[in-house]
Design a protein around this motif. Sequence first.
Motif, PDB file in Angstrom:
ATOM      1  N   ALA A  79       1.056  -1.388   0.135  1.00  0.00           N
ATOM      2  CA  ALA A  79      -0.131   0.368   0.226  1.00  0.00           C
ATOM      3  C   ALA A  79       0.764   1.184  -0.074  1.00  0.00           C
ATOM      4  CB  ALA A  79      -0.656   0.353   1.256  1.00  0.00           C
ATOM      5  N   TYR A  81       1.424   4.958   0.388  1.00  0.00           N
ATOM      6  CA  TYR A  81       0.841   6.538   1.236  1.00  0.00           C
ATOM      7  C   TYR A  81       2.544   7.445   0.709  1.00  0.00           C
ATOM      8  CZ  TYR A  81      -2.011   3.988   3.952  1.00  0.00           C
ATOM      9  OH  TYR A  81      -3.078   3.306   4.899  1.00  0.00           O
ATOM     10  N   ARG A  82       1.404   8.942   0.823  1.00  0.00           N
ATOM     11  CA  ARG A  82       2.123   9.921   0.059  1.00  0.00           C
ATOM     12  C   ARG A  82       2.065  10.778   1.143  1.00  0.00           C
ATOM     13  NH1 ARG A  82      -0.535   8.581  -4.666  1.00  0.00           N
ATOM     14  NH2 ARG A  82       0.652   7.705  -6.143  1.00  0.00           N
ATOM     15  N   LEU A  83       3.569  11.043   1.286  1.00  0.00           N
ATOM     16  CA  LEU A  83       3.123  12.739   2.821  1.00  0.00           C
ATOM     17  C   LEU A  83       4.906  13.562   1.975  1.00  0.00           C
ATOM     18  CD1 LEU A  83       3.410  11.229   6.050  1.00  0.00           C
ATOM     19  CD2 LEU A  83       1.970  12.001   4.962  1.00  0.00           C
ATOM     20  N   ASP A  92       1.168  11.718  11.214  1.00  0.00           N
ATOM     21  CA  ASP A  92       1.148  11.262  10.202  1.00  0.00           C
ATOM     22  C   ASP A  92       2.054  10.160   9.787  1.00  0.00           C
ATOM     23  OD1 ASP A  92      -0.905  13.397   9.760  1.00  0.00           O
ATOM     24  OD2 ASP A  92       1.283  14.556   8.815  1.00  0.00           O
ATOM     25  N   ASN A  95       0.074   7.322  12.449  1.00  0.00           N
ATOM     26  CA  ASN A  95      -1.500   7.425  11.721  1.00  0.00           C
ATOM     27  C   ASN A  95      -1.488   6.032  10.708  1.00  0.00           C
ATOM     28  OD1 ASN A  95      -3.210   8.991  13.575  1.00  0.00           O
ATOM     29  ND2 ASN A  95      -2.864  10.532  12.255  1.00  0.00           N
ATOM     30  N   ILE A  96      -0.320   6.309   9.486  1.00  0.00           N
ATOM     31  CA  ILE A  96      -0.361   5.180   9.099  1.00  0.00           C
ATOM     32  C   ILE A  96       0.722   3.978   9.112  1.00  0.00           C
ATOM     33  CG2 ILE A  96       1.228   4.726   6.878  1.00  0.00           C
ATOM     34  CD1 ILE A  96       1.314   7.338   6.345  1.00  0.00           C
ATOM     35  N   GLU A  99      -2.851   1.904  10.269  1.00  0.00           N
ATOM     36  CA  GLU A  99      -3.424   1.747   9.459  1.00  0.00           C
ATOM     37  C   GLU A  99      -2.983   0.169   8.567  1.00  0.00           C
ATOM     38  OE1 GLU A  99      -4.928   3.780   5.604  1.00  0.00           O
ATOM     39  OE2 GLU A  99      -5.739   5.880   7.681  1.00  0.00           O
ATOM     40  N   SER A 100      -1.138   0.005   8.896  1.00  0.00           N
ATOM     41  CA  SER A 100      -1.098  -1.467   8.825  1.00  0.00           C
ATOM     42  C   SER A 100      -1.765  -2.057   9.711  1.00  0.00           C
ATOM     43  CB  SER A 100       0.720  -0.832   8.925  1.00  0.00           C
ATOM     44  OG  SER A 100       1.403  -1.040   9.710  1.00  0.00           O
ATOM     45  N   GLY A 105      -3.200  -2.787   4.865  1.00  0.00           N
ATOM     46  CA  GLY A 105      -1.991  -2.670   5.104  1.00  0.00           C
ATOM     47  C   GLY A 105      -2.092  -4.078   5.250  1.00  0.00           C
ATOM     48  N   ILE A 109       3.419  -1.583   3.913  1.00  0.00           N
ATOM     49  CA  ILE A 109       3.162  -0.346   3.750  1.00  0.00           C
ATOM     50  C   ILE A 109       4.318   0.355   3.046  1.00  0.00           C
ATOM     51  CG2 ILE A 109       3.200   1.862   4.503  1.00  0.00           C
ATOM     52  CD1 ILE A 109       0.502   0.785   6.125  1.00  0.00           C
ATOM     53  N   LEU A 111       5.965   4.077   2.575  1.00  0.00           N
ATOM     54  CA  LEU A 111       5.733   5.268   2.218  1.00  0.00           C
ATOM     55  C   LEU A 111       7.097   5.742   1.488  1.00  0.00           C
ATOM     56  CD1 LEU A 111       4.571   7.782   4.061  1.00  0.00           C
ATOM     57  CD2 LEU A 111       6.650   7.774   5.285  1.00  0.00           C
TER      58      LEU A 111
END
Length: 439
Positions: A79, A81-83, A92, A95-96, A99-100, A105, A109, A111
């Motif tokens: 999965a 995710y972009r930050l 942040d 939080n990711i 979700e993993s 996830g 994940i 990132l």
Amino acid sequence: MFRLFVTNTHSMLNNKPLADRLRPTTLDEVVGQQHILGKNRILRNIIESGNIPNMIFYGLSGTGKTTVANIAAKSSNKALYRLNATNASVSDIKNIVRESDGLFGQNGILLYLDEIQNFNKKQQQSLLEYTENGKITLIASTTENPYFYIYNAILSRSTVFEFKPLTPDDISVALERGLEKIQTDDFPDTKIICEDGVMRHLAEKAGGDVRKALNSLELAVMYTPPDSEGNLKITMELAEQCTQKKSFKFDKKGDSQYDVMSALQKSIRGSDPDAAVHYLARLVEADDIQSICRRLMVIACEDIGLAYPQAITIVKACVDSALMLGFPEARIPLAEAAVLLATAPKSNSAYMAINNAIRDIETIDTGSIPRQLQNKHYDGEGNAEKGQNYLYPHDYPNHYVVQQYLPDNIKDKKYYEYANNKNEQAAKEYWDKIKKNAK
């Protein structure tokens, strides 16, 4: 000579930027970066394996860092995710990670953290726990030198890849695709006539940034008025208006950011203030204040050094002033620093000394620290040699006493050689006199 393309009307129907619509989905579609993405090159092999490690992508904007990260995430089946570190926080990331633990996830994940240099040391440290326990695979990107801005613990756990500025030939390929995309998707019935040289001009003015080139192309198409027959004729004059400010990263000879930095340092090292100011001006025009400041401070130590040891203090003051002022006023203290360094006497004796010492440490057994220099305050009963035997120089005339400081294996090594300038020769004369009479 004119080149002919077809579209439908003057108004663009797709609000999504052309650069996003053209974003490659496979490595074969990526333009440039063949030194890491070509056949049997390391980054291509990593991505094609699907086993993605922690990586840092280092390079200028518009060179493909985000695109390649997207392709890597797809190949890993993780999965994505972009930050952006400019406005993201540690919460942040937490939080990711939470979700993993869920269904989304289950494969892990990936990132993608853009502009990681904007995270402070504490924020970067917070990533370590998650990368080490496998919760997150990190791909971080930065436009700054990672060895200056990224925490060492992250660097040691990551593979760094440099994305080089794209050449005009690379960008020309993307521009051709862009114009075909506009033709096919937006207006397939209206003629677009590109005056000869327009596409090359857009490619050369982009400064190695494919996104900038595509934005200029899109601007030219959108705002070219139709002629009497309803066609759009993109002239060189219009193309020049769409690229008014030329990026320093590339000119018609293909100069890159790193070439300009190199030229600045070599001009100062060669004591040419005119050339130094010229290359400084290129960097000023690109608003690259951080790179200028770092390089000027390096030059003060590497190339001027002990011939004029006050130079680093003055340059630091100029750099601090520039950072406080910002552009356009920052150009003044930066120019003062550049001219001072170019006209100052030169010495690289300290630079050569540390390089030679590091080379020995890396290549030979230098031996143990002499006993008299060790932090010895107690000798065990089984130790035949009692006492540290350190001689305190301040107890002796001229604050000097003959004593071995280097390890036995290299006790006769000479790393520092006095250079032939006023300051160092004065120091040499002083110490020659002191040591000649010392016991």
